[in-house]
Motif scaffolding. Structure first.
Motif, PDB file in Angstrom:
ATOM      1  N   SER A  87      14.056  59.357 -10.098  1.00 11.25           N
ATOM      2  CA  SER A  87      12.971  58.737 -10.868  1.00 11.25           C
ATOM      3  C   SER A  87      12.032  59.763 -11.504  1.00 11.25           C
ATOM      4  O   SER A  87      11.576  59.567 -12.623  1.00 11.25           O
ATOM      5  CB  SER A  87      12.178  57.773  -9.983  1.00 11.25           C
ATOM      6  OG  SER A  87      11.552  58.477  -8.939  1.00 11.25           O
ATOM      7  N   ILE A  88      11.748  60.866 -10.825  1.00  9.84           N
ATOM      8  CA  ILE A  88      10.770  61.832 -11.341  1.00  9.84           C
ATOM      9  C   ILE A  88      11.441  63.042 -11.995  1.00  9.84           C
ATOM     10  O   ILE A  88      10.879  63.650 -12.890  1.00  9.84           O
ATOM     11  CB  ILE A  88       9.811  62.282 -10.214  1.00  9.84           C
ATOM     12  CG1 ILE A  88       9.022  61.078  -9.720  1.00  9.84           C
ATOM     13  CG2 ILE A  88       8.876  63.374 -10.681  1.00  9.84           C
ATOM     14  CD1 ILE A  88       8.108  61.374  -8.582  1.00  9.84           C
ATOM     15  N   LYS A  89      12.624  63.425 -11.519  1.00 11.51           N
ATOM     16  CA  LYS A  89      13.383  64.573 -12.036  1.00 11.51           C
ATOM     17  C   LYS A  89      12.615  65.899 -11.910  1.00 11.51           C
ATOM     18  O   LYS A  89      12.603  66.714 -12.823  1.00 11.51           O
ATOM     19  CB  LYS A  89      13.801  64.337 -13.476  1.00 11.51           C
ATOM     20  CG  LYS A  89      14.750  63.190 -13.645  1.00 11.51           C
ATOM     21  CD  LYS A  89      15.299  63.142 -15.028  1.00 11.51           C
ATOM     22  CE  LYS A  89      16.172  61.956 -15.314  1.00 11.51           C
ATOM     23  NZ  LYS A  89      16.825  61.276 -14.285  1.00 11.51           N
ATOM     24  N   ASN A  90      11.993  66.071 -10.766  1.00 14.80           N
ATOM     25  CA  ASN A  90      11.292  67.312 -10.484  1.00 14.80           C
ATOM     26  C   ASN A  90      11.708  67.767  -9.088  1.00 14.80           C
ATOM     27  O   ASN A  90      11.412  67.111  -8.094  1.00 14.80           O
ATOM     28  CB  ASN A  90       9.781  67.097 -10.550  1.00 14.80           C
ATOM     29  CG  ASN A  90       9.003  68.372 -10.373  1.00 14.80           C
ATOM     30  OD1 ASN A  90       9.356  69.236  -9.575  1.00 14.80           O
ATOM     31  ND2 ASN A  90       7.919  68.495 -11.123  1.00 14.80           N
ATOM     32  N   TYR A  91      12.407  68.910  -9.024  1.00 15.01           N
ATOM     33  CA  TYR A  91      12.933  69.378  -7.743  1.00 15.01           C
ATOM     34  C   TYR A  91      11.833  69.634  -6.724  1.00 15.01           C
ATOM     35  O   TYR A  91      11.980  69.320  -5.552  1.00 15.01           O
ATOM     36  CB  TYR A  91      13.755  70.658  -7.932  1.00 15.01           C
ATOM     37  CG  TYR A  91      15.107  70.424  -8.540  1.00 15.01           C
ATOM     38  CD1 TYR A  91      16.109  69.820  -7.806  1.00 15.01           C
ATOM     39  CD2 TYR A  91      15.378  70.813  -9.837  1.00 15.01           C
ATOM     40  CE1 TYR A  91      17.356  69.610  -8.350  1.00 15.01           C
ATOM     41  CE2 TYR A  91      16.624  70.607 -10.399  1.00 15.01           C
ATOM     42  CZ  TYR A  91      17.616  70.012  -9.646  1.00 15.01           C
ATOM     43  OH  TYR A  91      18.842  69.801 -10.181  1.00 15.01           O
ATOM     44  N   LEU A  92      10.740  70.218  -7.164  1.00 12.97           N
ATOM     45  CA  LEU A  92       9.668  70.565  -6.243  1.00 12.97           C
ATOM     46  C   LEU A  92       9.068  69.317  -5.604  1.00 12.97           C
ATOM     47  O   LEU A  92       8.891  69.259  -4.377  1.00 12.97           O
ATOM     48  CB  LEU A  92       8.597  71.364  -6.980  1.00 12.97           C
ATOM     49  CG  LEU A  92       7.568  72.069  -6.138  1.00 12.97           C
ATOM     50  CD1 LEU A  92       8.238  73.064  -5.203  1.00 12.97           C
ATOM     51  CD2 LEU A  92       6.570  72.789  -7.015  1.00 12.97           C
ATOM     52  N   ILE A  93       8.794  68.315  -6.417  1.00 14.66           N
ATOM     53  CA  ILE A  93       8.262  67.059  -5.880  1.00 14.66           C
ATOM     54  C   ILE A  93       9.286  66.391  -4.974  1.00 14.66           C
ATOM     55  O   ILE A  93       8.946  65.853  -3.916  1.00 14.66           O
ATOM     56  CB  ILE A  93       7.821  66.124  -7.026  1.00 14.66           C
ATOM     57  CG1 ILE A  93       6.611  66.715  -7.735  1.00 14.66           C
ATOM     58  CG2 ILE A  93       7.509  64.724  -6.503  1.00 14.66           C
ATOM     59  CD1 ILE A  93       6.193  65.969  -8.975  1.00 14.66           C
ATOM     60  N   SER A  94      10.559  66.432  -5.365  1.00 15.24           N
ATOM     61  CA  SER A  94      11.612  65.819  -4.547  1.00 15.24           C
ATOM     62  C   SER A  94      11.719  66.484  -3.182  1.00 15.24           C
ATOM     63  O   SER A  94      11.799  65.801  -2.157  1.00 15.24           O
ATOM     64  CB  SER A  94      12.962  65.907  -5.260  1.00 15.24           C
ATOM     65  OG  SER A  94      12.914  65.301  -6.506  1.00 15.24           O
ATOM     66  N   ILE A  95      11.724  67.813  -3.167  1.00 20.07           N
ATOM     67  CA  ILE A  95      11.876  68.538  -1.902  1.00 20.07           C
ATOM     68  C   ILE A  95      10.675  68.292  -0.992  1.00 20.07           C
ATOM     69  O   ILE A  95      10.838  67.924   0.178  1.00 20.07           O
ATOM     70  CB  ILE A  95      12.075  70.044  -2.171  1.00 20.07           C
ATOM     71  CG1 ILE A  95      13.444  70.286  -2.807  1.00 20.07           C
ATOM     72  CG2 ILE A  95      11.940  70.848  -0.887  1.00 20.07           C
ATOM     73  CD1 ILE A  95      13.635  71.688  -3.340  1.00 20.07           C
ATOM     74  N   PHE A  96       9.468  68.476  -1.525  1.00 21.96           N
ATOM     75  CA  PHE A  96       8.284  68.296  -0.688  1.00 21.96           C
ATOM     76  C   PHE A  96       8.068  66.830  -0.315  1.00 21.96           C
ATOM     77  O   PHE A  96       7.742  66.519   0.828  1.00 21.96           O
ATOM     78  CB  PHE A  96       7.040  68.860  -1.376  1.00 21.96           C
ATOM     79  CG  PHE A  96       6.961  70.355  -1.293  1.00 21.96           C
ATOM     80  CD1 PHE A  96       6.816  70.992  -0.081  1.00 21.96           C
ATOM     81  CD2 PHE A  96       7.045  71.120  -2.434  1.00 21.96           C
ATOM     82  CE1 PHE A  96       6.755  72.366   0.005  1.00 21.96           C
ATOM     83  CE2 PHE A  96       6.980  72.496  -2.372  1.00 21.96           C
ATOM     84  CZ  PHE A  96       6.837  73.116  -1.148  1.00 21.96           C
ATOM     85  N   GLY A  97       8.243  65.918  -1.271  1.00 17.10           N
ATOM     86  CA  GLY A  97       8.070  64.489  -0.980  1.00 17.10           C
ATOM     87  C   GLY A  97       9.070  63.988   0.042  1.00 17.10           C
ATOM     88  O   GLY A  97       8.719  63.258   0.975  1.00 17.10           O
ATOM     89  N   GLY A  98      10.333  64.372  -0.120  1.00 17.53           N
ATOM     90  CA  GLY A  98      11.359  63.965   0.843  1.00 17.53           C
ATOM     91  C   GLY A  98      11.115  64.547   2.225  1.00 17.53           C
ATOM     92  O   GLY A  98      11.304  63.875   3.239  1.00 17.53           O
ATOM     93  N   THR A  99      10.686  65.806   2.274  1.00 19.24           N
ATOM     94  CA  THR A  99      10.400  66.435   3.564  1.00 19.24           C
ATOM     95  C   THR A  99       9.231  65.751   4.255  1.00 19.24           C
ATOM     96  O   THR A  99       9.283  65.479   5.467  1.00 19.24           O
ATOM     97  CB  THR A  99      10.112  67.938   3.366  1.00 19.24           C
ATOM     98  OG1 THR A  99      11.222  68.549   2.724  1.00 19.24           O
ATOM     99  CG2 THR A  99       9.844  68.615   4.693  1.00 19.24           C
ATOM    100  N   ILE A 100       8.176  65.460   3.507  1.00 23.89           N
ATOM    101  CA  ILE A 100       7.010  64.782   4.091  1.00 23.89           C
ATOM    102  C   ILE A 100       7.390  63.390   4.574  1.00 23.89           C
ATOM    103  O   ILE A 100       6.998  62.977   5.676  1.00 23.89           O
ATOM    104  CB  ILE A 100       5.858  64.730   3.067  1.00 23.89           C
ATOM    105  CG1 ILE A 100       5.308  66.136   2.855  1.00 23.89           C
ATOM    106  CG2 ILE A 100       4.758  63.779   3.514  1.00 23.89           C
ATOM    107  CD1 ILE A 100       4.366  66.260   1.675  1.00 23.89           C
ATOM    108  N   PHE A 101       8.175  62.665   3.779  1.00 24.09           N
ATOM    109  CA  PHE A 101       8.614  61.326   4.172  1.00 24.09           C
ATOM    110  C   PHE A 101       9.450  61.378   5.456  1.00 24.09           C
ATOM    111  O   PHE A 101       9.226  60.615   6.392  1.00 24.09           O
ATOM    112  CB  PHE A 101       9.420  60.683   3.041  1.00 24.09           C
ATOM    113  CG  PHE A 101       9.912  59.302   3.345  1.00 24.09           C
ATOM    114  CD1 PHE A 101       9.055  58.215   3.283  1.00 24.09           C
ATOM    115  CD2 PHE A 101      11.229  59.076   3.697  1.00 24.09           C
ATOM    116  CE1 PHE A 101       9.505  56.944   3.566  1.00 24.09           C
ATOM    117  CE2 PHE A 101      11.690  57.803   3.986  1.00 24.09           C
ATOM    118  CZ  PHE A 101      10.817  56.731   3.921  1.00 24.09           C
ATOM    119  N   TYR A 102      10.392  62.311   5.512  1.00 23.78           N
ATOM    120  CA  TYR A 102      11.234  62.453   6.696  1.00 23.78           C
ATOM    121  C   TYR A 102      10.413  62.826   7.920  1.00 23.78           C
ATOM    122  O   TYR A 102      10.600  62.274   9.006  1.00 23.78           O
ATOM    123  CB  TYR A 102      12.333  63.504   6.447  1.00 23.78           C
ATOM    124  CG  TYR A 102      13.106  63.831   7.684  1.00 23.78           C
ATOM    125  CD1 TYR A 102      13.965  62.898   8.269  1.00 23.78           C
ATOM    126  CD2 TYR A 102      12.971  65.073   8.306  1.00 23.78           C
ATOM    127  CE1 TYR A 102      14.672  63.198   9.418  1.00 23.78           C
ATOM    128  CE2 TYR A 102      13.676  65.367   9.452  1.00 23.78           C
ATOM    129  CZ  TYR A 102      14.519  64.441   9.995  1.00 23.78           C
ATOM    130  OH  TYR A 102      15.212  64.725  11.143  1.00 23.78           O
TER     131      TYR A 102
END
Length: 109
Positions: A87-102
């Motif tokens: 949805s966002i297509k930004n690796y940095l947001i994906s990595i940090f957001g996914g890590t925080i969610f997990y």
């Protein structure tokens, strides 16, 4: 060494400043007038995806899917990261957001 700072600390700080500076300047010195080598272009293009794959493998490596909660936290974390990235297509947001969610799933469920 009561109250005085050793000269070794200043030398160590100076060395760290120089190393940090030259690692930042290095690409500009060597690639200023010509195209970077193919391996640099490859790394630039695919490194974020490689990091995400490493994080997925690290997350899923020791899960026993036969025991409760059957790896659901990890699977939800991977899917959340994938949806976030699509949805966002930004690796940095994906990595940090996914890590925080997990990490939130691991801590609170």
């Amino acid at each position: 060494m009561s109250g005085s700072v050793s000269i070794d600390i200043y030398i160590a700080i100076l060395i760290m400043v120089l190393v940090n500076y030259f690692t930042r300047v290095f690409p500009f010195i060597f690639f200023i007038k010509k195209e970077p080598p193919e391996y640099i272009v490859f790394i630039e293009r695919f490194f974020p995806a490689i990091i995400i794959v490493i994080l997925i493998v690290y997350t899923l490596r020791e899960i026993d899917f036969s025991l409760y909660p059957y790896g659901l936290k990890e699977i939800f974390g991977v899917f959340f990261t994938a949806i976030l990235h699509i949805s966002i297509k930004n690796y940095l947001i994906s990595i940090f957001g996914g890590t925080i969610f997990y990490m939130a799933l691991v801590q609170y469920l």
